[in-house]
Design a protein around this motif. Structure first.
Motif, mmCIF file in Angstrom:
data_model
loop_
_atom_site.group_PDB
_atom_site.id
_atom_site.type_symbol
_atom_site.label_atom_id
_atom_site.label_comp_id
_atom_site.label_asym_id
_atom_site.label_seq_id
_atom_site.Cartn_x
_atom_site.Cartn_y
_atom_site.Cartn_z
ATOM 1 N N ILE A 42 0.848 -1.200 0.000
ATOM 2 C CA ILE A 42 0.000 0.000 0.000
ATOM 3 C C ILE A 42 0.880 1.246 0.000
ATOM 4 O O ILE A 42 1.849 1.335 0.771
ATOM 5 N N GLN A 43 0.544 2.170 -0.867
ATOM 6 C CA GLN A 43 1.263 3.439 -0.944
ATOM 7 C C GLN A 43 0.263 4.577 -0.785
ATOM 8 O O GLN A 43 -0.747 4.636 -1.487
ATOM 9 N N ILE A 44 0.532 5.462 0.170
ATOM 10 C CA ILE A 44 -0.335 6.610 0.438
ATOM 11 C C ILE A 44 0.430 7.869 0.050
ATOM 12 O O ILE A 44 1.553 8.095 0.514
ATOM 13 N N ILE A 45 -0.191 8.691 -0.796
ATOM 14 C CA ILE A 45 0.491 9.880 -1.304
ATOM 15 C C ILE A 45 -0.347 11.119 -1.020
ATOM 16 O O ILE A 45 -1.482 11.251 -1.504
ATOM 17 N N ASN A 46 0.196 12.001 -0.181
ATOM 18 C CA ASN A 46 -0.384 13.324 0.080
ATOM 19 C C ASN A 46 -1.889 13.261 0.371
ATOM 20 O O ASN A 46 -2.695 13.987 -0.209
ATOM 21 N N LEU A 47 -2.253 12.396 1.334
ATOM 22 C CA LEU A 47 -3.664 12.156 1.662
ATOM 23 C C LEU A 47 -4.180 13.227 2.617
ATOM 24 O O LEU A 47 -3.541 13.536 3.627
ATOM 25 N N ASN A 48 -5.358 13.765 2.313
ATOM 26 C CA ASN A 48 -5.960 14.814 3.137
ATOM 27 C C ASN A 48 -7.431 14.520 3.394
ATOM 28 O O ASN A 48 -8.146 14.008 2.528
ATOM 29 N N LYS A 49 -7.884 14.847 4.610
ATOM 30 C CA LYS A 49 -9.297 14.719 4.959
ATOM 31 C C LYS A 49 -9.637 15.763 6.004
ATOM 32 O O LYS A 49 -8.925 15.917 7.008
ATOM 33 N N SER A 78 -4.859 2.221 -8.111
ATOM 34 C CA SER A 78 -5.363 3.375 -7.378
ATOM 35 C C SER A 78 -6.740 3.086 -6.796
ATOM 36 O O SER A 78 -7.719 2.914 -7.531
ATOM 37 N N LEU A 79 -6.828 3.043 -5.463
ATOM 38 C CA LEU A 79 -8.111 2.798 -4.802
ATOM 39 C C LEU A 79 -9.033 4.003 -4.906
ATOM 40 O O LEU A 79 -10.255 3.865 -4.977
ATOM 41 N N THR A 80 -8.452 5.181 -4.903
ATOM 42 C CA THR A 80 -9.266 6.402 -4.914
ATOM 43 C C THR A 80 -9.969 6.612 -6.250
ATOM 44 O O THR A 80 -10.937 7.371 -6.336
ATOM 45 N N GLU A 81 -9.502 5.960 -7.308
ATOM 46 C CA GLU A 81 -10.119 6.114 -8.625
ATOM 47 C C GLU A 81 -11.061 4.971 -8.970
ATOM 48 O O GLU A 81 -11.715 4.994 -10.013
ATOM 49 N N LEU A 82 -11.130 3.943 -8.101
ATOM 50 C CA LEU A 82 -12.002 2.807 -8.375
ATOM 51 C C LEU A 82 -13.473 3.185 -8.200
ATOM 52 O O LEU A 82 -13.826 3.950 -7.298
ATOM 53 N N SER A 83 -14.316 2.630 -9.051
ATOM 54 C CA SER A 83 -15.754 2.814 -8.881
ATOM 55 C C SER A 83 -16.210 2.023 -7.654
ATOM 56 O O SER A 83 -15.491 1.154 -7.159
ATOM 57 N N HIS A 84 -17.418 2.308 -7.155
ATOM 58 C CA HIS A 84 -17.924 1.626 -5.968
ATOM 59 C C HIS A 84 -18.065 0.129 -6.208
ATOM 60 O O HIS A 84 -17.791 -0.682 -5.327
ATOM 61 N N ALA A 137 -1.638 15.849 4.517
ATOM 62 C CA ALA A 137 -0.452 15.476 3.728
ATOM 63 C C ALA A 137 0.195 14.185 4.225
ATOM 64 O O ALA A 137 1.394 14.137 4.496
ATOM 65 N N ILE A 138 -0.605 13.125 4.336
ATOM 66 C CA ILE A 138 -0.079 11.833 4.797
ATOM 67 C C ILE A 138 0.627 11.132 3.644
ATOM 68 O O ILE A 138 0.052 10.882 2.579
ATOM 69 N N GLU A 186 -14.252 8.641 2.544
ATOM 70 C CA GLU A 186 -13.677 9.125 1.295
ATOM 71 C C GLU A 186 -12.700 10.277 1.572
ATOM 72 O O GLU A 186 -13.050 11.224 2.288
ATOM 73 N N PRO A 187 -11.478 10.216 1.040
ATOM 74 C CA PRO A 187 -10.521 11.318 1.240
ATOM 75 C C PRO A 187 -10.920 12.547 0.428
ATOM 76 O O PRO A 187 -11.630 12.438 -0.579
ATOM 77 N N ASP A 188 -10.456 13.715 0.863
ATOM 78 C CA ASP A 188 -10.714 14.941 0.103
ATOM 79 C C ASP A 188 -9.747 15.075 -1.068
ATOM 80 O O ASP A 188 -10.107 15.573 -2.133
ATOM 81 N N SER A 189 -8.501 14.644 -0.844
ATOM 82 C CA SER A 189 -7.494 14.699 -1.910
ATOM 83 C C SER A 189 -6.390 13.711 -1.587
ATOM 84 O O SER A 189 -6.331 13.150 -0.491
ATOM 85 N N GLY A 190 -5.517 13.500 -2.547
ATOM 86 C CA GLY A 190 -4.442 12.536 -2.373
ATOM 87 C C GLY A 190 -4.772 11.219 -3.042
ATOM 88 O O GLY A 190 -5.835 11.058 -3.671
ATOM 89 N N ALA A 191 -3.854 10.257 -2.919
ATOM 90 C CA ALA A 191 -4.018 8.976 -3.610
ATOM 91 C C ALA A 191 -3.634 7.821 -2.698
ATOM 92 O O ALA A 191 -2.754 7.943 -1.840
ATOM 93 N N ILE A 192 -4.335 6.684 -2.887
ATOM 94 C CA ILE A 192 -4.035 5.444 -2.177
ATOM 95 C C ILE A 192 -3.873 4.348 -3.230
ATOM 96 O O ILE A 192 -4.795 4.110 -4.029
#
Length: 553
Positions: free
Chosen positions: A290-297, A363-369, A318-319, A351-357
């Motif tokens: 798992i890679q977390i890039i600049n995650l914000n909530k 990419s989990l953040t771009e996957l459909s439900h 900014a995680i 759901e994160p506000d910004s960033g990528a997982i």
């Protein structure tokens, strides 16, 4: 309980320790006379308070007269007060905190409403609540766990009791809040000269606060004495077992000894330190799972009026974090720092506000439900409270079969049932438990069921969110050993979230420290404890309750 005998001196603190079901809370509730006569009654012996010739409990056969219910009401809450383990369930959610404390004052004193309000605000100041007047008008759900526990302490202290019974008052609190609560109780004890009965399964906490210790096992007191004698030179095998199964900061055995193992070995005259093999924490992990890039909530803060500008609370900022395949990454920090938010965001339960997982490069953040739903079988979560996370209307068998059906694991219910039985046996339960409901199990058994449910879908990554924080030390040792065994057997990767730093150090290969939504330090478990780089991490480590062992098994 059977043949419980002890005395409490004025100004003294007695610590009561033992596993769940040993009789600790029943003893406390008996003193307060809060046990229903339909559930329990005194059959022999009695309870005397302040040299009274009348008893608090029922014991006609000894010739003493039980005090009336009206007299008991004058004592209960007034001269003997109690702090319960879970303040959220003890406080009325629809009444403001200040009014709940006022109620105790109006019941037991002759103060007017105005005087009771002033006394309540004074009590809030005594228990070190910031802005007491503001908190007076807040509801319990608007406060943190530490603040709610301080409200309960203020309520218990409102009538200056002679005896304060504290039943697991710091179990669910992080180490720094716990340290503050313990220091607060000491200050209040010195100020008011009260006696304290402190019940806890955390031996380190008891070592910090108590003058004497009672060790309870299966409803009996098996050992009692002053703190130094009990913890440094325990005589009973059960006491030795309790001390042995608590994770220590200066060593990392391959397996934590349980109470049963220790007692069995002692009975067999095999008195030696259990399993001297030490885990090496310098294992090299290469593959990033798992890679977390600049995650914000962030969350909106409730506005005082409709014209006020909207402000936000930054839960994650900014995680950036990598979790390697096969490792256990520990995540620590104070309540409200963002640990649980990060764990839930990784699974997209939030759901994160910004960033990528990224998971295995995807990419989990771009996957459909729908695609995320299919992937959920590989990433699972074990929650802190298994009782509230298990469906009370379903049997254990139904709960284990349901996720396998949803994710189309195995071809029919017969095979799924066989798999469910195998998993139950793997976590120390058996086929007979398939047909029982969650309320029929102990806390440790429910946590094992939650672990088995997470394993039904063959996950690769599991978030363990405070999964052992509410368990006593013996059950905790069993669950931690189980998690390590399952990690090796199923090649699992863990994100292990906890406020208990000694547990995190035992479980983790690396540890990330969170403060106010940010990762402020990341290092190997051994190096982080040996050489913390930030003042915040040092403060967390300094707050860990430590038992000074001189002579143990």
């Amino acid at each position: 309980m059977s043949s419980i005998s002890f005395s409490l001196e004025k100004g003294e603190t007695i610590g009561v320790v033992g596993e769940s079901g040993s009789g600790k809370s029943v003893t406390a509730l008996s003193i307060m006379q809060l046990l229903s006569k339909k559930i329990a009654k005194t059959t022999k012996g009695g309870i005397w308070f302040d040299k009274m010739t009348k008893r608090l409990d029922d014991a006609d056969e000894l010739g003493y007269v039980k005090i009336s219910e009206k007299e008991l009401q004058k004592i209960r809450g007034n001269r003997i007060a109690m702090i319960f383990q879970e303040p959220m369930t003890s406080l009325n959610p629809v009444i403001k905190c200040g009014k709940q404390v006022m109620e105790a004052l109006l019941l037991h004193t002759r103060l007017s409403k105005k005087e009771a309000k002033g006394k309540t605000i004074e009590l809030f100041d005594d228990v070190q609540l910031s802005d007491p007047e503001k908190i007076f008008n807040k509801y319990p759900h608007e406060l943190s766990g530490g603040q709610k526990q301080r409200i309960m302490i203020a309520m218990a202290m409102s009538c200056n009791p002679d005896i304060l019974i504290a039943d697991e008052p710091t179990t669910a609190l992080d180490v720094t809040v716990q340290k503050n609560i313990l220091e607060l109780l000491k200050q209040l004890q010195e100020k008011y000269g009260m006696s304290i009965i402190f019940i806890s399964h955390d031996l380190g906490v008891v070592a910090q606060v108590a003058h004497r210790v009672l060790v309870m096992y299966k409803g009996e007191i098996v050992e009692q004495g002053d703190v130094q004698t009990i913890f440094n030179n325990p005589q009973h095998p059960y006491t030795k077992g309790l001390l042995a199964c608590r994770p220590k900061l200066d060593e990392k055995p391959h397996r934590l000894p349980t109470v049963e193992e220790t007692m069995r070995r002692l009975d067999d005259k095999m008195i030696r330190r259990l399993d001297d093999k030490v885990i090496k924490s310098d294992s090299l992990f290469v593959n990033t799972l798992i890679q977390i890039i600049n995650l914000n909530k962030q969350y909106p803060i409730r506005k005082k009026d409709m014209f006020e500008k909207q402000s936000y609370f930054q839960a994650l900022e900014a995680i950036n974090l990598d979790i390697y395949e096969g490792e256990t990454l520990g995540l620590v920090g104070e309540s409200g720092c963002g640990k649980t938010t990060l764990g839930r965001t990784l699974l997209r339960l939030i759901e994160p506000d910004s960033g990528a997982i990224f998971y295995k490069g995807k990419s989990l953040t771009e996957l459909s439900h729908s695609n995320m739903r299919r992937l959920r079988k590989e990433i699972q979560m074990i929650l802190q409270d298994p009782y509230s996370s298990l469906n009370q209307r379903l049997t254990i068998g139904q709960m284990l079969l349901e996720p396998m059906k949803v994710h189309h694991i195995l071809s029919n219910d017969k095979e799924r049932k066989k798999r469910a039985i195998e998993l139950l046996e793997r976590v120390g339960l058996n086929e007979a438990h398939l047909h029982r409901y969650p309320h029929e199990f102990s806390g440790g058994q429910r946590q094992r069921i939650a672990i088995a449910r997470a394993l039904t879908v063959n996950p690769k990554f599991i978030v363990c969110d405070e999964s052992v924080s509410a368990l006593d030390v013996s059950v905790q040792a069993q669950v931690l050993n189980l998690l390590n065994d399952l990690k090796q057997e199923f090649n699992l990767t863990y994100l292990f979230i906890s406020h208990d730093l000694s547990v995190v150090k035992y479980m983790s290969d690396r540890i990330a420290v969170m403060e106010r939504g940010k990762i402020v330090e990341l290092n190997s478990a051994e190096e982080l404890y040996r050489n913390p780089q930030t003042a915040y991490t040092k403060r967390l480590i300094d707050a860990i309750p430590v038992i000074r062992f001189n002579n143990l098994i």
